[in-house]
Design a protein around this motif. Structure first.
Motif, PDB file in Angstrom:
ATOM      1  N   TYR A 141      -5.034   6.887   4.534  1.00 29.37           N
ATOM      2  CA  TYR A 141      -4.635   8.059   5.300  1.00 29.37           C
ATOM      3  C   TYR A 141      -4.959   8.174   6.964  1.00 29.37           C
ATOM      4  CZ  TYR A 141      -2.053   9.252   0.882  1.00 29.37           C
ATOM      5  OH  TYR A 141      -1.352   9.332   0.372  1.00 29.37           O
ATOM      6  N   ARG A 142      -4.485   8.540   7.981  1.00 34.05           N
ATOM      7  CA  ARG A 142      -5.472   8.961   9.010  1.00 34.05           C
ATOM      8  C   ARG A 142      -6.895   9.233   8.994  1.00 34.05           C
ATOM      9  NH1 ARG A 142      -1.936  10.692  12.856  1.00 34.05           N
ATOM     10  NH2 ARG A 142      -0.756  10.040  11.398  1.00 34.05           N
ATOM     11  N   LEU A 143      -7.014   8.685  10.443  1.00 34.08           N
ATOM     12  CA  LEU A 143      -9.375   7.885  10.159  1.00 34.08           C
ATOM     13  C   LEU A 143      -9.051   7.889   9.034  1.00 34.08           C
ATOM     14  CD1 LEU A 143      -9.147  11.961  12.516  1.00 34.08           C
ATOM     15  CD2 LEU A 143      -8.826   9.153  12.941  1.00 34.08           C
ATOM     16  N   GLN A 144      -9.708   7.436   7.950  1.00 38.98           N
ATOM     17  CA  GLN A 144      -9.742   6.418   7.265  1.00 38.98           C
ATOM     18  C   GLN A 144     -10.279   5.072   7.630  1.00 38.98           C
ATOM     19  OE1 GLN A 144      -7.136   6.737   3.228  1.00 38.98           O
ATOM     20  NE2 GLN A 144      -9.157   8.484   2.072  1.00 38.98           N
ATOM     21  N   THR A 145     -11.692   5.005   7.418  1.00 35.89           N
ATOM     22  CA  THR A 145     -11.977   3.686   7.885  1.00 35.89           C
ATOM     23  C   THR A 145     -10.806   2.437   7.296  1.00 35.89           C
ATOM     24  OG1 THR A 145     -14.145   4.182   8.937  1.00 35.89           O
ATOM     25  CG2 THR A 145     -13.691   2.090   7.983  1.00 35.89           C
ATOM     26  N   PHE A 146     -10.938   1.180   8.282  1.00 36.79           N
ATOM     27  CA  PHE A 146      -9.779  -0.023   6.797  1.00 36.79           C
ATOM     28  C   PHE A 146     -10.744  -1.124   7.845  1.00 36.79           C
ATOM     29  CE2 PHE A 146      -6.211  -2.967   6.343  1.00 36.79           C
ATOM     30  CZ  PHE A 146      -6.419  -3.336   4.875  1.00 36.79           C
ATOM     31  N   ASN A 147     -11.811  -1.444   6.953  1.00 36.34           N
ATOM     32  CA  ASN A 147     -12.563  -3.021   7.139  1.00 36.34           C
ATOM     33  C   ASN A 147     -11.985  -3.936   7.035  1.00 36.34           C
ATOM     34  OD1 ASN A 147     -14.927  -1.363   7.659  1.00 36.34           O
ATOM     35  ND2 ASN A 147     -15.404  -1.052   5.621  1.00 36.34           N
ATOM     36  N   VAL A 148     -10.995  -4.529   8.190  1.00 33.76           N
ATOM     37  CA  VAL A 148     -10.223  -5.611   8.175  1.00 33.76           C
ATOM     38  C   VAL A 148     -11.219  -6.895   8.334  1.00 33.76           C
ATOM     39  CG1 VAL A 148      -8.152  -6.811   9.208  1.00 33.76           C
ATOM     40  CG2 VAL A 148      -8.246  -4.225   9.472  1.00 33.76           C
ATOM     41  N   ASP A 149     -11.115  -7.938   6.981  1.00 34.66           N
ATOM     42  CA  ASP A 149     -11.599  -9.386   7.600  1.00 34.66           C
ATOM     43  C   ASP A 149     -10.496  -9.858   8.155  1.00 34.66           C
ATOM     44  OD1 ASP A 149      -9.492  -9.525   4.985  1.00 34.66           O
ATOM     45  OD2 ASP A 149     -11.695  -9.460   2.904  1.00 34.66           O
ATOM     46  N   CYS A 150      -9.576  -9.561   7.995  1.00 32.82           N
ATOM     47  CA  CYS A 150      -8.272 -11.491   9.250  1.00 32.82           C
ATOM     48  C   CYS A 150      -6.988 -10.144   8.869  1.00 32.82           C
ATOM     49  CB  CYS A 150      -8.117 -11.785   7.779  1.00 32.82           C
ATOM     50  SG  CYS A 150      -7.517 -12.438   6.532  1.00 32.82           S
ATOM     51  N   TRP A 151      -6.436 -11.567   9.895  1.00 29.58           N
ATOM     52  CA  TRP A 151      -5.189 -10.937   9.591  1.00 29.58           C
ATOM     53  C   TRP A 151      -3.915 -12.451   9.484  1.00 29.58           C
ATOM     54  CZ3 TRP A 151      -1.569 -13.508  13.511  1.00 29.58           C
ATOM     55  CH2 TRP A 151      -2.133 -14.918  13.538  1.00 29.58           C
ATOM     56  N   THR A 152      -2.476 -11.695   9.451  1.00 27.94           N
ATOM     57  CA  THR A 152      -1.529 -12.580   8.849  1.00 27.94           C
ATOM     58  C   THR A 152      -0.375 -12.191   9.202  1.00 27.94           C
ATOM     59  OG1 THR A 152      -1.073 -14.186   7.653  1.00 27.94           O
ATOM     60  CG2 THR A 152      -1.492 -11.932   6.599  1.00 27.94           C
ATOM     61  N   ASP A 153       0.661 -13.090   9.780  1.00 27.96           N
ATOM     62  CA  ASP A 153       2.111 -12.844  10.359  1.00 27.96           C
ATOM     63  C   ASP A 153       2.868 -12.097   8.726  1.00 27.96           C
ATOM     64  OD1 ASP A 153       2.538 -13.524  12.738  1.00 27.96           O
ATOM     65  OD2 ASP A 153       2.194 -15.142  12.294  1.00 27.96           O
ATOM     66  N   GLY A 154       3.667 -11.772   8.494  1.00 28.40           N
ATOM     67  CA  GLY A 154       4.259 -11.089   7.503  1.00 28.40           C
ATOM     68  C   GLY A 154       5.630 -10.063   8.384  1.00 28.40           C
ATOM     69  N   THR A 155       6.173  -9.027   7.395  1.00 23.73           N
ATOM     70  CA  THR A 155       7.133  -8.269   7.558  1.00 23.73           C
ATOM     71  C   THR A 155       7.285  -7.514   9.079  1.00 23.73           C
ATOM     72  OG1 THR A 155       7.701  -8.185   5.273  1.00 23.73           O
ATOM     73  CG2 THR A 155       8.503  -6.776   6.621  1.00 23.73           C
ATOM     74  N   ASN A 156       7.923  -8.010   9.309  1.00 24.41           N
ATOM     75  CA  ASN A 156       8.388  -7.198  10.951  1.00 24.41           C
ATOM     76  C   ASN A 156       8.507  -4.945  11.002  1.00 24.41           C
ATOM     77  OD1 ASN A 156       8.730  -6.305  13.420  1.00 24.41           O
ATOM     78  ND2 ASN A 156       9.470  -7.802  14.017  1.00 24.41           N
ATOM     79  N   ILE A 157       7.879  -4.732  11.872  1.00 28.69           N
ATOM     80  CA  ILE A 157       6.771  -3.874  11.223  1.00 28.69           C
ATOM     81  C   ILE A 157       6.692  -2.362  12.602  1.00 28.69           C
ATOM     82  CG2 ILE A 157       5.830  -1.069  10.698  1.00 28.69           C
ATOM     83  CD1 ILE A 157       7.593  -2.814   8.581  1.00 28.69           C
ATOM     84  N   GLY A 158       8.168  -1.906  13.252  1.00 24.61           N
ATOM     85  CA  GLY A 158       7.453  -1.295  14.410  1.00 24.61           C
ATOM     86  C   GLY A 158       7.082  -2.401  15.345  1.00 24.61           C
ATOM     87  N   GLY A 159       8.152  -3.438  15.435  1.00 24.64           N
ATOM     88  CA  GLY A 159       8.157  -4.747  16.466  1.00 24.64           C
ATOM     89  C   GLY A 159       7.113  -5.917  16.664  1.00 24.64           C
ATOM     90  N   SER A 160       6.140  -4.894  15.381  1.00 23.59           N
ATOM     91  CA  SER A 160       5.366  -6.639  15.282  1.00 23.59           C
ATOM     92  C   SER A 160       5.163  -7.321  13.933  1.00 23.59           C
ATOM     93  CB  SER A 160       3.883  -5.761  15.763  1.00 23.59           C
ATOM     94  OG  SER A 160       2.302  -6.810  14.839  1.00 23.59           O
ATOM     95  N   THR A 161       4.817  -8.512  13.887  1.00 26.51           N
ATOM     96  CA  THR A 161       4.880  -9.233  12.887  1.00 26.51           C
ATOM     97  C   THR A 161       3.529  -9.191  11.964  1.00 26.51           C
ATOM     98  OG1 THR A 161       4.437 -11.231  13.567  1.00 26.51           O
ATOM     99  CG2 THR A 161       7.092 -10.498  12.995  1.00 26.51           C
ATOM    100  N   VAL A 162       2.144  -8.414  12.386  1.00 29.47           N
ATOM    101  CA  VAL A 162       1.023  -8.578  12.473  1.00 29.47           C
ATOM    102  C   VAL A 162       0.365  -8.178  11.354  1.00 29.47           C
ATOM    103  CG1 VAL A 162      -1.804  -8.655  13.224  1.00 29.47           C
ATOM    104  CG2 VAL A 162       0.115  -9.215  14.587  1.00 29.47           C
ATOM    105  N   TRP A 163      -0.290  -8.208   9.961  1.00 26.67           N
ATOM    106  CA  TRP A 163      -0.733  -7.676   8.899  1.00 26.67           C
ATOM    107  C   TRP A 163      -2.001  -8.006   9.063  1.00 26.67           C
ATOM    108  CZ3 TRP A 163       2.077  -4.605   4.930  1.00 26.67           C
ATOM    109  CH2 TRP A 163       3.484  -4.821   5.162  1.00 26.67           C
TER     110      TRP A 163
END
Length: 118
Positions: free
Chosen positions: A56-78
């Motif tokens: 939910y908006r403004l909750q912190t999400f601690n990202v450890d890596c990125w990968t390619d996946g389904t295209n959402i809003g013009g970006s395949t980055v997840w």
């Protein structure tokens, strides 16, 4: 110096430097936050994967890596990480996760610069 003492000193030195080297290889999470409500946190980087939680908006999400996946809003980055508020770990479309650094809001491709590839 006797051989037992020499071996102990060499072993301790190796452990000390080995510990430093190992500590240097650990990858720290990069803090981001959700820029929308009800963002799916999934078991993999596609919309066909199971939703295991929501961000939910403004909750912190601690990202450890990125990968390619389904295209959402013009970006395949997840991004893969942990919701700090709920503890849920999984993948979210990067367009919904704002970087806390100099990233452009909603620009999922910016995560390529802030986190390592999964």
């Amino acid at each position: 110096m006797n051989s037992w003492l020499r071996a102990s000193v060499i072993g301790a030195t190796s452990l000390a430097f080995g510990g430093i080297a190992l500590a240097g290889t650990a990858q720290a999470a990069t803090a981001g936050f959700f820029n929308a409500d009800g963002v799916g946190i999934r078991t993999c980087a596609t919309t066909s994967c199971t939703v295991v939680g929501r961000g939910y908006r403004l909750q912190t999400f601690n990202v450890d890596c990125w990968t390619d996946g389904t295209n959402i809003g013009g970006s395949t980055v997840w991004v893969r990480g942990r919701n700090a508020a709920t503890g849920v770990y999984g993948y979210s479309a990067a367009v919904y996760v704002q970087s806390s650094g100099n990233g452009t809001p909603g620009s999922g491709d910016r995560w390529r610069y802030y986190a390592p590839h999964c």
